[in-house]
Scaffold this motif. Structure first.
Motif, PDB file in Angstrom:
ATOM      1  N   ALA A 104      16.047   8.912 -39.570  1.00 17.48           N
ATOM      2  CA  ALA A 104      16.045   8.759 -38.220  1.00 17.48           C
ATOM      3  C   ALA A 104      15.600   7.297 -37.906  1.00 17.48           C
ATOM      4  O   ALA A 104      14.907   6.958 -38.485  1.00 17.48           O
ATOM      5  N   ILE A 105      16.144   6.493 -36.818  1.00 17.15           N
ATOM      6  CA  ILE A 105      16.040   5.560 -36.470  1.00 17.15           C
ATOM      7  C   ILE A 105      15.400   5.520 -34.992  1.00 17.15           C
ATOM      8  O   ILE A 105      16.161   5.996 -34.117  1.00 17.15           O
ATOM      9  N   THR A 106      14.333   5.031 -34.996  1.00 20.44           N
ATOM     10  CA  THR A 106      13.598   4.878 -33.506  1.00 20.44           C
ATOM     11  C   THR A 106      13.110   3.496 -33.335  1.00 20.44           C
ATOM     12  O   THR A 106      12.991   2.552 -34.108  1.00 20.44           O
ATOM     13  N   ARG A 107      13.144   3.294 -32.011  1.00 16.72           N
ATOM     14  CA  ARG A 107      12.771   2.011 -31.533  1.00 16.72           C
ATOM     15  C   ARG A 107      11.791   1.742 -30.505  1.00 16.72           C
ATOM     16  O   ARG A 107      11.690   2.353 -29.813  1.00 16.72           O
ATOM     17  N   GLU A 108      10.862   0.808 -30.611  1.00 16.69           N
ATOM     18  CA  GLU A 108       9.814   0.797 -29.593  1.00 16.69           C
ATOM     19  C   GLU A 108       9.658  -0.682 -29.124  1.00 16.69           C
ATOM     20  O   GLU A 108       9.799  -1.828 -29.587  1.00 16.69           O
ATOM     21  N   ASP A 109       9.977  -0.868 -27.683  1.00 16.15           N
ATOM     22  CA  ASP A 109       9.776  -2.050 -26.941  1.00 16.15           C
ATOM     23  C   ASP A 109       8.538  -2.430 -26.723  1.00 16.15           C
ATOM     24  O   ASP A 109       7.787  -2.029 -25.963  1.00 16.15           O
ATOM     25  N   LEU A 110       8.225  -3.620 -27.353  1.00 20.10           N
ATOM     26  CA  LEU A 110       6.779  -4.239 -27.186  1.00 20.10           C
ATOM     27  C   LEU A 110       6.867  -5.153 -26.036  1.00 20.10           C
ATOM     28  O   LEU A 110       5.704  -5.661 -25.603  1.00 20.10           O
ATOM     29  N   GLY A 111       7.795  -5.459 -25.459  1.00 18.82           N
ATOM     30  CA  GLY A 111       7.976  -6.583 -24.403  1.00 18.82           C
ATOM     31  C   GLY A 111       9.093  -5.942 -23.454  1.00 18.82           C
ATOM     32  O   GLY A 111       8.769  -4.674 -22.995  1.00 18.82           O
ATOM     33  N   ALA A 112       9.923  -6.698 -23.120  1.00 10.88           N
ATOM     34  CA  ALA A 112      10.966  -6.345 -22.387  1.00 10.88           C
ATOM     35  C   ALA A 112      11.788  -5.289 -22.914  1.00 10.88           C
ATOM     36  O   ALA A 112      12.056  -5.188 -24.093  1.00 10.88           O
ATOM     37  N   ALA A 113      12.124  -4.496 -21.746  1.00  6.72           N
ATOM     38  CA  ALA A 113      12.742  -3.033 -22.316  1.00  6.72           C
ATOM     39  C   ALA A 113      14.270  -3.314 -22.549  1.00  6.72           C
ATOM     40  O   ALA A 113      15.112  -4.242 -21.926  1.00  6.72           O
ATOM     41  N   LEU A 114      14.789  -2.847 -23.792  1.00  2.00           N
ATOM     42  CA  LEU A 114      16.193  -2.937 -24.204  1.00  2.00           C
ATOM     43  C   LEU A 114      17.114  -1.781 -24.009  1.00  2.00           C
ATOM     44  O   LEU A 114      16.408  -0.582 -23.736  1.00  2.00           O
ATOM     45  N   PRO A 115      18.286  -1.822 -23.953  1.00  5.55           N
ATOM     46  CA  PRO A 115      19.053  -0.696 -23.744  1.00  5.55           C
ATOM     47  C   PRO A 115      18.903   0.546 -25.024  1.00  5.55           C
ATOM     48  O   PRO A 115      18.477   0.022 -26.167  1.00  5.55           O
ATOM     49  N   PRO A 116      19.088   1.624 -24.806  1.00  7.44           N
ATOM     50  CA  PRO A 116      18.703   2.774 -25.646  1.00  7.44           C
ATOM     51  C   PRO A 116      19.341   2.157 -27.089  1.00  7.44           C
ATOM     52  O   PRO A 116      18.957   2.561 -28.404  1.00  7.44           O
ATOM     53  N   ASP A 117      20.711   2.198 -27.173  1.00  6.77           N
ATOM     54  CA  ASP A 117      21.646   2.022 -28.183  1.00  6.77           C
ATOM     55  C   ASP A 117      21.819   0.350 -28.318  1.00  6.77           C
ATOM     56  O   ASP A 117      23.085   0.158 -28.484  1.00  6.77           O
ATOM     57  N   ASP A 118      20.898  -0.452 -28.554  1.00  6.36           N
ATOM     58  CA  ASP A 118      21.052  -1.811 -28.376  1.00  6.36           C
ATOM     59  C   ASP A 118      21.618  -2.327 -30.102  1.00  6.36           C
ATOM     60  O   ASP A 118      21.622  -1.333 -31.096  1.00  6.36           O
ATOM     61  N   LEU A 119      21.622  -3.506 -30.289  1.00  5.08           N
ATOM     62  CA  LEU A 119      22.113  -4.082 -31.572  1.00  5.08           C
ATOM     63  C   LEU A 119      21.259  -3.668 -32.752  1.00  5.08           C
ATOM     64  O   LEU A 119      21.434  -3.546 -33.915  1.00  5.08           O
ATOM     65  N   ILE A 120      20.094  -3.640 -32.370  1.00 10.18           N
ATOM     66  CA  ILE A 120      18.880  -3.498 -33.247  1.00 10.18           C
ATOM     67  C   ILE A 120      19.126  -2.011 -33.913  1.00 10.18           C
ATOM     68  O   ILE A 120      19.436  -1.682 -35.241  1.00 10.18           O
ATOM     69  N   VAL A 121      19.364  -0.829 -33.260  1.00  7.58           N
ATOM     70  CA  VAL A 121      19.539   0.428 -33.542  1.00  7.58           C
ATOM     71  C   VAL A 121      20.796   0.463 -34.274  1.00  7.58           C
ATOM     72  O   VAL A 121      21.054   1.160 -35.349  1.00  7.58           O
ATOM     73  N   ARG A 122      21.985  -0.213 -33.795  1.00  9.95           N
ATOM     74  CA  ARG A 122      23.364  -0.043 -34.203  1.00  9.95           C
ATOM     75  C   ARG A 122      23.233  -0.416 -35.621  1.00  9.95           C
ATOM     76  O   ARG A 122      24.046  -0.296 -36.328  1.00  9.95           O
TER      77      ARG A 122
END
Length: 290
Positions: free
Chosen positions: A52-70
């Motif tokens: 599983a790939i999960t992401r936590e925004d520690l500052g400004a919120a990013l889109p759910p399926d942004d380039l980091i996840v992709r």
């Protein structure tokens, strides 16, 4: 190794950007000098079982399926890796600025997970994965400043003298597709040479996207006007709304603490004094190509 913390993802500035043509598939051909600067996002990555790939925004919120996840999923798919990761993101580089923040995040994610998951992919292999994610991602995997051509996939090494830059970002951003799709965009600039650029790297050329951008977002011209009040020659970077100007060395060293505040900008604008980097901070993390 179970985690990598405080992983930097540096921004870039385009010292010039010329559009030299357009391919039959609609992609634009360009020439540009990409320069790494010390305005960075920060990533924290923890290895997790199960894929599983999960992401936590520690500052400004990013889109759910942004380039980091992709990018993490693309690395899994390319290698068959069954490990997962939890990625914390402290976003500092402004969005739609033309500074490559999303692409840099993707590149740093690929580099860090390649190390964290023990995949040992080479730089060329990572750049192949990165190109499918976005035209600017391979540059941030390249390792240093770059002379960029084609649609962004042709990257040559570029040496630049140390310098300081004042970067101004208005609150409004710019959509890349709207600029490149505008019929008024100049698409026939002549080809630049590295030797011509090297004679005056910080005064060379222009940004072909700037006239269209200024019409779509008048704050671009406003930012350049603000820089001119400090006798600085401003230029737009990339396809976003941020503008920048080189700051003389004496000003940067002696007045760095007050230079940014000398601009009378509204509170919702961002102003930052930056320096260029010698190389990408993660260059040593990528295995050499055979």
């Amino acid at each position: 190794m179970r985690a990598l913390y405080d992983v930097p993802a540096p921004a870039k500035l385009n010292l010039f950007l010329h559009i030299t043509g357009q391919r039959a598939d609609g992609y634009h051909l360009l020439q540009s000098a990409f320069m790494l600067i010390d305005w960075c996002d920060t990533l924290h990555l923890e290895r997790r079982p199960g894929g599983a790939i999960t992401r936590e925004d520690l500052g400004a919120a990013l889109p759910p399926d942004d380039l980091i996840v992709r990018s993490a999923r693309a690395l899994q798919q390319a290698t068959g890796c069954t490990q997962g990761a939890h990625i914390g993101v402290h976003k500092r580089i402004p969005a739609q600025a033309g500074m490559g923040g999303g692409s840099s995040d993707a590149a740093s994610t690929l580099i860090a997970l390649n190390r964290l998951w023990g995949l040992a992919l080479t730089r060329a292999q990572l750049m192949d994965i990165g190109l499918a994610l976005g035209a600017d991602v391979p540059f941030f995997l390249h390792g240093g400043h770059g002379w960029v051509e084609g649609i962004g996939e042709q990257i040559g090494p570029l040496q630049l003298p140390a310098a300081h830059f004042l970067v101004v970002k208005p609150p409004h951003g710019l959509d890349t597709g709207a600029i490149f799709g505008d019929p008024a965009l100049k698409r026939d600039s002549g080809h630049a040479t590295i030797s011509g650029f090297a004679a005056d790297p910080y005064g060379f050329g222009h940004n072909d996207l700037q006239p269209v951008a200024q019409r779509l977002c008048p704050q671009v011209a406003e930012g350049i006007g603000l820089l001119s009040q400090l006798s600085l020659q401003g230029k737009m970077t990339g396809s976003g709304s941020a503008v920048f100007a080189r700051v003389p060395q004496a000003d940067a060293l002696n007045k760095g603490a007050t230079l940014a505040t000398a601009l009378k900008v509204p509170a919702d604008w961002q102003v930052r004094l930056c320096s260029n980097l010698e190389q990408h901070p993660l260059v040593e993390w990528v295995p050499c190509d055979d």
